[in-house]
Design an enzyme around this catalytic site. Structure first.
Site, PDB file in Angstrom:
ATOM      1  N   ASP A   1       4.329 -13.219  -9.124  1.00  0.00           N
ATOM      2  CA  ASP A   1       3.987 -12.137 -10.056  1.00  0.00           C
ATOM      3  C   ASP A   1       3.629 -12.591 -11.481  1.00  0.00           C
ATOM      4  O   ASP A   1       3.037 -11.825 -12.236  1.00  0.00           O
ATOM      5  CB  ASP A   1       5.143 -11.140 -10.159  1.00  0.00           C
ATOM      6  CG  ASP A   1       5.303 -10.315  -8.896  1.00  0.00           C
ATOM      7  OD1 ASP A   1       4.404 -10.368  -8.037  1.00  0.00           O
ATOM      8  OD2 ASP A   1       6.324  -9.625  -8.759  1.00  0.00           O
TER       9      ASP A   1
ATOM     10  N   ARG B   1     -20.566   0.564  -0.262  1.00  0.00           N
ATOM     11  CA  ARG B   1     -19.261   1.235  -0.281  1.00  0.00           C
ATOM     12  C   ARG B   1     -18.461   0.915  -1.541  1.00  0.00           C
ATOM     13  O   ARG B   1     -18.659  -0.118  -2.170  1.00  0.00           O
ATOM     14  CB  ARG B   1     -18.420   0.744   0.905  1.00  0.00           C
ATOM     15  CG  ARG B   1     -18.754   1.455   2.183  1.00  0.00           C
ATOM     16  CD  ARG B   1     -17.947   0.894   3.341  1.00  0.00           C
ATOM     17  NE  ARG B   1     -18.131   1.733   4.506  1.00  0.00           N
ATOM     18  CZ  ARG B   1     -17.959   1.330   5.759  1.00  0.00           C
ATOM     19  NH1 ARG B   1     -17.589   0.087   6.002  1.00  0.00           N
ATOM     20  NH2 ARG B   1     -18.133   2.156   6.755  1.00  0.00           N
TER      21      ARG B   1
ATOM     22  N   MET C   1      -0.624  -7.579  -4.939  1.00  0.00           N
ATOM     23  CA  MET C   1       0.800  -7.429  -5.239  1.00  0.00           C
ATOM     24  C   MET C   1       1.044  -7.331  -6.745  1.00  0.00           C
ATOM     25  O   MET C   1       0.227  -7.748  -7.549  1.00  0.00           O
ATOM     26  CB  MET C   1       1.602  -8.574  -4.634  1.00  0.00           C
ATOM     27  CG  MET C   1       1.953  -8.323  -3.182  1.00  0.00           C
ATOM     28  SD  MET C   1       3.084  -9.565  -2.537  1.00  0.00           S
ATOM     29  CE  MET C   1       3.633  -8.722  -1.053  1.00  0.00           C
TER      30      MET C   1
HETATM   31  O1  F6P Z   1       8.117 -10.414  -6.504  1.00  0.00           O
HETATM   32  C1  F6P Z   1       7.139 -10.857  -5.647  1.00  0.00           C
HETATM   33  C2  F6P Z   1       6.632  -9.755  -4.760  1.00  0.00           C
HETATM   34  O2  F6P Z   1       5.682 -10.309  -3.883  1.00  0.00           O
HETATM   35  C3  F6P Z   1       6.041  -8.535  -5.484  1.00  0.00           C
HETATM   36  O3  F6P Z   1       4.727  -8.748  -5.935  1.00  0.00           O
HETATM   37  C4  F6P Z   1       6.155  -7.482  -4.428  1.00  0.00           C
HETATM   38  O4  F6P Z   1       6.188  -6.208  -4.997  1.00  0.00           O
HETATM   39  C5  F6P Z   1       7.448  -7.825  -3.765  1.00  0.00           C
HETATM   40  O5  F6P Z   1       7.674  -9.195  -3.983  1.00  0.00           O
HETATM   41  C6  F6P Z   1       7.501  -7.532  -2.282  1.00  0.00           C
HETATM   42  O6  F6P Z   1       8.775  -7.842  -1.829  1.00  0.00           O
HETATM   43  P1  F6P Z   1       9.203  -7.909  -0.292  1.00  0.00           P
HETATM   44  O7  F6P Z   1       8.602  -9.151   0.291  1.00  0.00           O
HETATM   45  O8  F6P Z   1      10.687  -7.976  -0.332  1.00  0.00           O
HETATM   46  O9  F6P Z   1       8.658  -6.687   0.359  1.00  0.00           O
END
Ligand code: F6P
Length: 324
Positions: A128, A163, A170
């Site tokens: 992130d 489109r 994420m």
């Molecule tokens: O913190 C990293 C991350 O990939 C975020 O971007 C995402 O919201 C979250 O983890 C998803 O978590 P999990 O793999 O527990 O669903």
């Protein structure tokens, strides 16, 4: 300090293995015993703790995921869980920890120190890039490149079919992946949690594009955007532009978390792993090793946890300008 342990915790990130390798090899170099803990704080609680040697980390610098496995531990959030974890560390004679993870990991480490005075130094491992105290986190560069590869492919089909594509990347609370992959992929718009982009603005941008005969568009949406995820954003736009407009939604999901780490991530992870290890040996505690303006420095956990890492809003402005 004669014996320490390393673990990975929270969402995995490409480059975590290179970081583990740096911690282990650094410890061997400095003549300190090093143990690995599997599955983050859960492994600490359950005593899944084992000695590591230089050989334990052979041939992993290029591998995604984490050989130590990872978890988000609910039990460590309880005093009973932390007591069990402490008992296990005592049993194994472990005097300090290197934690590779994000905010949740460092919050746990801080609480653990308050109760049991076990020093921890962190290395920022999360795709992130949302941690104050480092310009980049381990795994971010790889995740951006994975997202970019997907955006490039989607643009081919978006263009062929005239489109609009909403591509969800994420970032529950963070728009870093969206901004970087959006700029590099030539997106028409990028929607991030840190800045509200009203639906009306998206519609206006699309309409302006149509008036200039732009037939396809890519809108990158961070999963935690204030207007909703990509599917919700697309639905809201559909109600305003009508059913005739051809739109599709693609959610990239966990492919962003895996894969071979980029050279940048391997190098960053190596620096941060060794930096965290040497910090711990030099008496640092409750701090995260980070690289800011190419300098290695340590930031207190309390700051990495509490202080926001603002995105550069000028980059969002640039996306608009470059999509005319
Ligand atoms: O913190 C990293 C991350 O990939 C975020 O971007 C995402 O919201 C979250 O983890 C998803 O978590 P999990 O793999 O527990 O669903």
């Amino acid at each position: 300090m004669k014996r320490l342990a390393v673990f990975t915790s929270g969402g995995d990130a490409p480059g975590m293995n290179a970081c583990i390798r740096a911690v282990v090899r650094g410890a061997v170099y400095h003549g300190v015993e090093v143990f690995g803990i599997r599955r983050g704080y859960n492994g600490m609680i359950n005593g899944d703790i084992f000695p590591m040697t230089s050989h334990s980390v052979s041939n992993i610098v290029q591998r995604g995921g984490t050989i130590l496995k990872s978890a988000r531990s609910k039990e460590f959030m309880t005093p009973e869980g932390r007591k069990k974890a402490h008992d296990q560390l005592l049993k194994h004679g472990i005097e300090g920890l290197v934690a590779i993870g994000g905010n949740g990991t460092f919050t746990g480490a801080l609480k653990f120190f308050e109760e049991y005075q076990i020093p921890t130094v962190g290395a920022p491992g999360t795709i992130d890039n949302d941690l104050y105290g480092t310009d980049y986190t381990i795994g971010f560069d790889t995740a951006v490149n994975t997202a970019l590869e997907a955006i490039d492919k989607i643009r081919d089909t978006a263009d062929s079919h005239d489109r609009i594509f909403f591509i969800e990347v994420m970032g529950r609370d963070s728009g870093y992946i969206a901004i970087q992959s959006g700029i590099a992929g030539g997106a028409e718009m990028v929607m991030v949690p840190e800045v509200l982009t009203p639906i009306s603005e998206v519609v206006e941008t699309l309409k302006q594009g149509w008036s200039r005969s732009k037939s396809s568009s890519i809108i990158v949406v961070a999963e935690g955007d204030e207007e909703g995820n990509a599917a919700e954003v697309a639905e809201k736009i559909r109600t305003q532009v009508g059913v005739d407009v051809d739109m599709r939604v693609t959610t990239l999901g966990h492919i962003q978390r895996g894969g071979i780490p980029t050279a940048y991530d391997r190098i960053l992870a190596s620096r941060l792993g060794l930096g965290a290890l040497e910090g711990l040996l030099n008496g640092e505690k409750n701090v995260m090793a980070g690289v800011v303006n190419n300098e290695l420095l340590y930031t207190p956990f309390i700051d990495t946890i509490k202080l926001p890492k603002p995105i550069n809003e000028d980059l969002l402005r640039m996306v608009r300008i470059l999509s005319v």
